[in-house]
Scaffold this motif. Structure first.
Motif, short mmCIF file in Angstrom:
data_model
loop_
_atom_site.label_atom_id
_atom_site.label_comp_id
_atom_site.label_asym_id
_atom_site.label_seq_id
_atom_site.Cartn_x
_atom_site.Cartn_y
_atom_site.Cartn_z
N ILE A 158 0.83 -1.20 0.00
CA ILE A 158 0.00 0.00 0.00
C ILE A 158 0.87 1.26 0.00
CG2 ILE A 158 -1.66 1.32 1.36
CD1 ILE A 158 -2.82 -1.34 2.31
N PHE A 159 1.95 1.22 0.77
CA PHE A 159 2.87 2.36 0.80
C PHE A 159 3.49 2.60 -0.58
CE2 PHE A 159 7.22 3.93 1.21
CZ PHE A 159 7.00 5.13 1.87
N TYR A 161 2.25 1.75 -3.47
CA TYR A 161 1.19 2.21 -4.37
C TYR A 161 0.90 3.70 -4.16
CZ TYR A 161 -3.51 2.89 -6.26
OH TYR A 161 -4.61 3.36 -6.94
N CYS A 162 0.81 4.11 -2.90
CA CYS A 162 0.56 5.52 -2.61
C CYS A 162 1.74 6.40 -3.04
CB CYS A 162 0.28 5.71 -1.12
SG CYS A 162 -1.24 4.91 -0.55
N SER A 163 2.94 5.89 -2.86
CA SER A 163 4.12 6.66 -3.26
C SER A 163 4.15 6.88 -4.76
CB SER A 163 5.39 5.95 -2.79
OG SER A 163 6.55 6.65 -3.21
N ARG A 165 1.50 6.79 -6.74
CA ARG A 165 0.30 7.51 -7.18
C ARG A 165 0.42 9.01 -6.91
NH1 ARG A 165 -4.97 6.44 -8.46
NH2 ARG A 165 -6.52 8.02 -7.87
N TRP A 166 0.93 9.38 -5.73
CA TRP A 166 0.99 10.79 -5.38
C TRP A 166 2.40 11.38 -5.54
CZ3 TRP A 166 -2.17 8.09 -1.46
CH2 TRP A 166 -3.54 8.25 -1.68
N TRP A 168 5.51 10.77 -4.10
CA TRP A 168 6.24 11.17 -2.90
C TRP A 168 7.74 11.30 -3.13
CZ3 TRP A 168 3.41 7.49 1.07
CH2 TRP A 168 2.12 7.98 1.30
N ARG A 175 8.25 11.85 2.15
CA ARG A 175 8.48 10.41 1.93
C ARG A 175 9.22 9.78 3.10
NH1 ARG A 175 11.84 6.56 -0.25
NH2 ARG A 175 10.79 5.04 -1.61
#
Length: 229
Positions: A158-159, A161-163, A165-166, A168, A175
């Protein structure tokens, strides 16, 4: 008929011969030489009295126990390199397990240390596979630890994926803060669900199996000769 000694024959002391075998890579011959050197000491007790035989057996048992206990002072990973894990895995049936004739009790601490250091290098990939197998079996026996391991892996997915997507990566400070937060959450999950206990049990069992196999497994040539048809 008694034969006189040949004056032209060479007499090499045992320590010099052992050093030459070790430097030349003939460790399996050195292993056999150590076993043969200790064999006469066990055959001379056949004509002794019952009391003397019992004493000799007790001393033999005590020396064997000391040899096994001395294994805990060894560092079997001292000679391991990355090349030991990059090569092909030795055959489980022909090389790793082999037959019953491929095992014997070491004659002393020196032979035990030689076997452990060499066998750990030769069968490093086999021992690593056994550790993974023991760890999986331990997780199967401890459902909470299995859930904790899966949750920790899912957290890092999940980390990532979020990194991605946004973005970071463009904000190093944010980050870094998120990485530290994810590490703390993962550590809490692993500790609360006893994943460390599963890892400790797998390490203990696999280390014991590795030491016992390495010390009892006789040394063989690194490359087995191919049979001609």
């Amino acid at each position: 008929m008694v034969f006189s000694s040949n004056p032209l024959s060479l007499s090499v002391p045992d320590p010099t011969f052992d050093t030459w075998l070790r430097d030349s890579g003939y460790l399996e011959i050195l292993d056999q030489h150590s076993s043969a050197a200790a064999a006469p000491s066990t055959t001379t007790t056949s004509t002794t009295t019952t009391t003397t035989t019992a004493i000799v057996l007790f001393i033999s048992f005590f020396s064997h126990a000391l040899t096994l206990l001395s294994l805990f002072t060894l560092n079997p990973f001292s000679k391991l390199t990355t090349d030991d894990f990059s090569g092909p895995t030795p055959s489980w049936t022909r090389s790793f397990f082999a037959d019953h004739g491929s095992y014997s009790f070491p004659s002393g601490f020196g032979q035990a240390r030689l076997r452990v250091n060499e066998n750990v290098k030769r069968y490093a990939r086999n021992y690593a596979s056994l550790f993974v197998l023991f760890f999986v079996c331990t997780l199967y026996q401890m459902p909470l630890a299995l859930i904790g391991m899966i949750s920790s892996l899912a957290l890092w997915d999940i980390f990532k994926y979020c990194s991605d997507r946004w973005g970071w990566d463009r904000y190093p400070v944010i980050r870094q803060v998120m990485v530290r937060a994810a590490q703390c959450v993962a550590a809490v999950i692993l500790i609360c669900l006893n994943v460390q206990m599963a890892l400790f049990c797998a390490l203990g069992v696999s280390y014991t199996v590795m030491i016992m196999h390495a010390v009892f497994r006789k040394l063989t040539p690194a490359r087995q000769p191919t049979r001609s048809r």
